[in-house]
Enzyme design. Structure first.
Site, mmCIF file in Angstrom:
data_model
loop_
_atom_site.group_PDB
_atom_site.id
_atom_site.type_symbol
_atom_site.label_atom_id
_atom_site.label_comp_id
_atom_site.label_asym_id
_atom_site.label_seq_id
_atom_site.Cartn_x
_atom_site.Cartn_y
_atom_site.Cartn_z
ATOM 1 N N HIS A 1 0.853 -1.197 0.000
ATOM 2 C CA HIS A 1 0.000 0.000 0.000
ATOM 3 C C HIS A 1 0.884 1.241 0.000
ATOM 4 C CE1 HIS A 1 -3.378 2.598 0.619
ATOM 5 N NE2 HIS A 1 -4.203 1.639 0.967
ATOM 6 N N HIS B 1 2.749 -19.942 -14.211
ATOM 7 C CA HIS B 1 1.719 -19.183 -14.914
ATOM 8 C C HIS B 1 1.563 -17.808 -14.265
ATOM 9 C CE1 HIS B 1 0.694 -22.983 -16.841
ATOM 10 N NE2 HIS B 1 0.624 -23.516 -15.634
ATOM 11 N N HIS C 1 -3.232 -8.481 -13.882
ATOM 12 C CA HIS C 1 -4.500 -7.744 -14.013
ATOM 13 C C HIS C 1 -4.610 -7.086 -15.380
ATOM 14 C CE1 HIS C 1 -7.713 -4.943 -13.554
ATOM 15 N NE2 HIS C 1 -6.925 -3.891 -13.424
ATOM 16 N N HIS D 1 -8.872 -8.575 -24.396
ATOM 17 C CA HIS D 1 -9.515 -8.533 -25.704
ATOM 18 C C HIS D 1 -10.950 -9.050 -25.641
ATOM 19 C CE1 HIS D 1 -10.502 -10.071 -29.774
ATOM 20 N NE2 HIS D 1 -9.835 -9.016 -30.178
ATOM 21 N N ASN E 1 -11.528 -4.769 -19.321
ATOM 22 C CA ASN E 1 -11.062 -4.648 -17.941
ATOM 23 C C ASN E 1 -12.264 -4.858 -17.022
ATOM 24 O OD1 ASN E 1 -10.179 -3.865 -15.407
ATOM 25 N ND2 ASN E 1 -9.175 -1.994 -16.116
#
Length: 518
Positions: free
Chosen positions: A326, A410, A414, A443, A447
Site C-alpha cells: 500500500h 503461470h 490484471h 480482448h 477490464n
C-alpha cells in the site's frame, strides 16, 4: 472501476492532447535500479518467522525414519537406557511436547480453492467498438475532441468487439439509476454464484464466511446483504463488504477470507469480486476521466474457499502466499486514481499522468517483498549479492533481475490495459505465452476490474496448461495506490471446464498478439 484503468491506455491526463502514444516518462520504471533493502527484509522476515516450523518438520521426520529402522534389540537397549536416565526421559519428553505444541499452534491452516466461477453476460449485452462510438455520439454529452480521444483510446486499448456493457448503457439515451445499478449487481453476483453452487453442490447454508468487493457501488443494504437475502444464508455468517479499494481488491478479499478461515474451523468461505458500471459512467469531457469509459466492462467472479481437510481431494488449488503493498502514505500515489467532480459538476474517476510511474513503484515494492519467499535460493543469492555490492560498495553494477519464471509456471497479470501488460512483460523478462492470458482476457472481456485475474486463470485452464504442482501468480493494481499478489499451487491437473466463460471460444485464441502492440 478504480485502479488499473489508466495504466492501460498510456494517455495524457491533462485533457490538452488527443494522442494516446505512451511516452517514455510514463512507462514503468526499471524495478531494480533503486531497490530498498527494507522491502527485501520484509520477505526474509516472513521466512524467519516460520523458521521454527521449517526446522521442526525435518527433525521430526528424521526421528520417525530412524525409529522405523530400529529392530527389537535396539528398542530393548533404548528402553533399558531410559529406565536408568530419568532426567533424559524428562528432557526428551518436554522437548517433544513443547515442539509439538509450538508446531500445532503456529502452523497455518491450509486454505483450498475448491472452485470458482466467472460471470458471462448474455450476448445481447455485447458492445462492439463501433456501437460504443455510435452511442457516445448520439448521447450528445461529448464534444468532437472527446469523441476523437475515445476513438483513439479504443483503437489502441487491446479490447475486441465482444465485451459487455450493462443494460442501462445500451439505452438511448443511457438510463443509469440506482435500480439499474442494483440489477447489474444482481445479474453479476447471482449469475456467478448460481453457477458456483451448481458446480460444487455446496449448499448456501454451509457457507460460514462471505466477502464481497465492489469499489464504486455500495448501496444500502449492502451487496453482501443482497446475497444473504437471495440464498437465505445462515444468520451467524461472517460477512464483509469491501468498497473503494479498486482493481486490486480481489486479492485483498482473498486475504481477508484466508484470515477468517484461520480462525473458524471446518467451514467454507465465498469471495465475490466485481465492479459496477451503470452509475459510474462519465458523461463529461475531461479526458483524464474518459479513459475508464473506454476500458471497463461488465464482469465478476465467485470463488469458493475452504479449510476442510476433506476438500483437498477435489480442490483445484492451495493458497500459498498473499503479499500486499500500500502506497497511500504518498500523496501522489493516493490521488493518482481519484473519484471526483469535473468543472461541470459531473462525477468520474480521474487518472493522474503519473499513474504508470506510481504503479511501477508499487509493483517494485511488492515483488521485492515477494522474491525472497518464492524464488529459488540460487536466484536469491545472485540478486542479493549484486544488491549489496551496489548499495554498500557503491559499484556501478547492473542490477540482477531475478528470473520469476523459475518461481512461477503461470502469470495472471490484471488486465487493466495493454500498456501495463507490455511493460510487465518487458521488465520481468517474460515470454509472450506468459502474458497471453492477460492479453486475451483484455480482448475478450475488457477490464473487469478485480475479477480479471480469474478470467485469466480460466483461460489458462481452458488451454489445458495447468498441471499438479504448478504455481500461479496473480497480481493486481488498485487505487490507493495498491499492488497485491496471490500465489496458488495446483493440487491436481486441471481440466477445461464446461462452465468456463471461455468454453465455446477458447479455440479462437490466442489471436494475433502483435496486433495489440500497434
Amino acid at each position: 472501476m478504480e485502479g488499473g484503468g489508466g495504466t492501460g491506455a498510456g494517455t495524457p491526463a491533462n485533457g490538452a492532447a488527443v494522442g494516446v502514444r505512451i511516452q517514455q516518462s510514463r512507462r514503468l520504471p526499471d524495478f531494480l535500479q533503486s531497490v530498498h533493502l527494507k522491502y527485501v527484509k520484509l520477505g526474509y522476515h516472513y521466512l524467519i518467522s516460520h523458521l521454527l516450523t521449517l526446522c521442526l518438520v525435518p527433525i521430526m521426520a528424521i526421528v520417525i525414519i530412524e525409529a522405523s529402522q530400529m529392530n527389537p534389540d535396539d528398542l530393548r537397549q533404548v528402553w533399558l537406557h531410559l529406565q536408568y536416565n530419568l532426567v533424559s526421559v524428562i528432557i526428551c519428553s518436554a522437548f517433544v511436547v513443547f515442539g509439538s505444541t509450538v508446531y500445532i499452534m503456529t502452523r497455518p491452516r491450509p486454505v483450498y480453492l475448491v472452485e470458482y466461477s466467472c460471470y458471462r453476460p448474455p450476448d445481447s449485452l455485447k458492445a462492439p467498438l463501433s456501437k460504443f462510438m455510435k452511442h457516445s455520439r448520439l448521447t450528445g454529452d461529448f464534444d468532437e475532441s472527446s469523441l476523437e480521444f475515445q476513438r483513439k483510446i479504443l483503437e489502441r486499448s487491446g479490447l475486441g468487439d465482444e465485451t459487455y456493457f450493462p443494460e442501462a448503457l445500451h439505452h438511448l439515451p443511457p438510463s443509469p439509476s440506482m435500480q439499474a445499478a442494483r440489477e447489474e449487481a444482481q445479474q453479476v453476483m447471482f449469475g456467478a454464484l448460481d453457477n458456483l453452487f451448481q458446480t460444487t453442490k455446496v449448499k448456501p447454508k454451509d457457507i460460514g464466511v462471505l466477502v464481497v468487493n465492489c469499489s464504486l457501488f455500495n448501496p444500502t443494504p449492502s451487496l453482501t446483504a443482497m446475497i444473504v437475502n437471495k440464498y437465505k444464508l445462515r444468520g451467524n455468517i461472517r460477512s464483509f463488504n469491501l468498497g473503494g479499494m479498486g482493481c486490486s481488491a480481489g486479492v485483498i478479499a482473498i486475504d481477508l477470507a484466508k484470515d477468517m478461515l484461520q480462525v473458524h474451523r471446518n467451514t467454507y468461505a465465498v469471495v465475490v469480486s466485481m465492479e459496477n458500471i451503470t452509475q459510474n459512467w462519465y458523461f463529461g469531457n475531461k479526458k483524464a476521466m474518459l479513459i475508464p469509459n473506454c476500458l471497463f466492462r461488465v464482469g465478476g467472479a465467485a470463488i469458493l474457499l475452504s479449510n476442510k481437510a476433506g476438500e483437498k481431494r477435489r480442490a483445484k488449488y492451495k493458497l500459498v502466499h498473499v503479499v500486499r503493498t500500500h502506497k497511500g502514505a504518498d500523496e501522489k500515489a493516493y490521488r493518482c486514481v481519484y473519484q471526483e467532480e469535473d468543472g461541470s459538476g459531473k462525477t468520474g474517476v480521474s487518472l493522474s499522468k503519473d499513474i504508470m510511474a506510481i504503479a511501477g513503484g508499487a509493483l517494485k515494492t511488492n515483488i521485492t517483498t515477494l522474491g525472497p519467499i518464492v524464488l529459488p535460493i540460487s536466484e536469491q543469492l545472485l540478486f542479493f549479492a549484486t544488491l549489496v555490492i551496489k548499495k554498500f560498495f557503491k559499484k556501478n553494477v547492473k542490477p540482477y533481475i531475478p528470473d520469476f519464471k523459475l518461481a512461477f509456471d503461470h502469470f495472471c497479470i490484471h488486465a487493466g490495459g495493454r500498456a501495463v501488460i507490455d511493460e510487465l512483460e518487458k521488465n520481468l523478462q517474460l515470454q509472450p505465452v506468459h502474458v497471453e492470458a492477460s492479453r486475451m482476457t483484455l480482448h475478450r472481456f475488457g477490464n473487469t476490474s478485480s475479477s480479471s485475474i480469474w478470467y485469466e486463470l480460466a483461460y489458462i485452464e481452458g488451454k489445458g496448461r495447468i498441471r499438479r504442482g504448478h504455481r500461479i501468480w496473480q497480481i493486481a493494481f488498485g487505487s490507493g495506490f495498491k499492488c497485491n499478489s496471490a500465489v496458488w499451487q495446483a493440487l491436481r491437473n486441471v481440466k477445461p471446464s464446461k462452465n468456463s466463460p471461455w468454453h465455446d471460444c477458447i479455440d479462437r485464441y490466442p489471436m494475433n498478439i502483435e496486433s495489440f502492440n500497434t
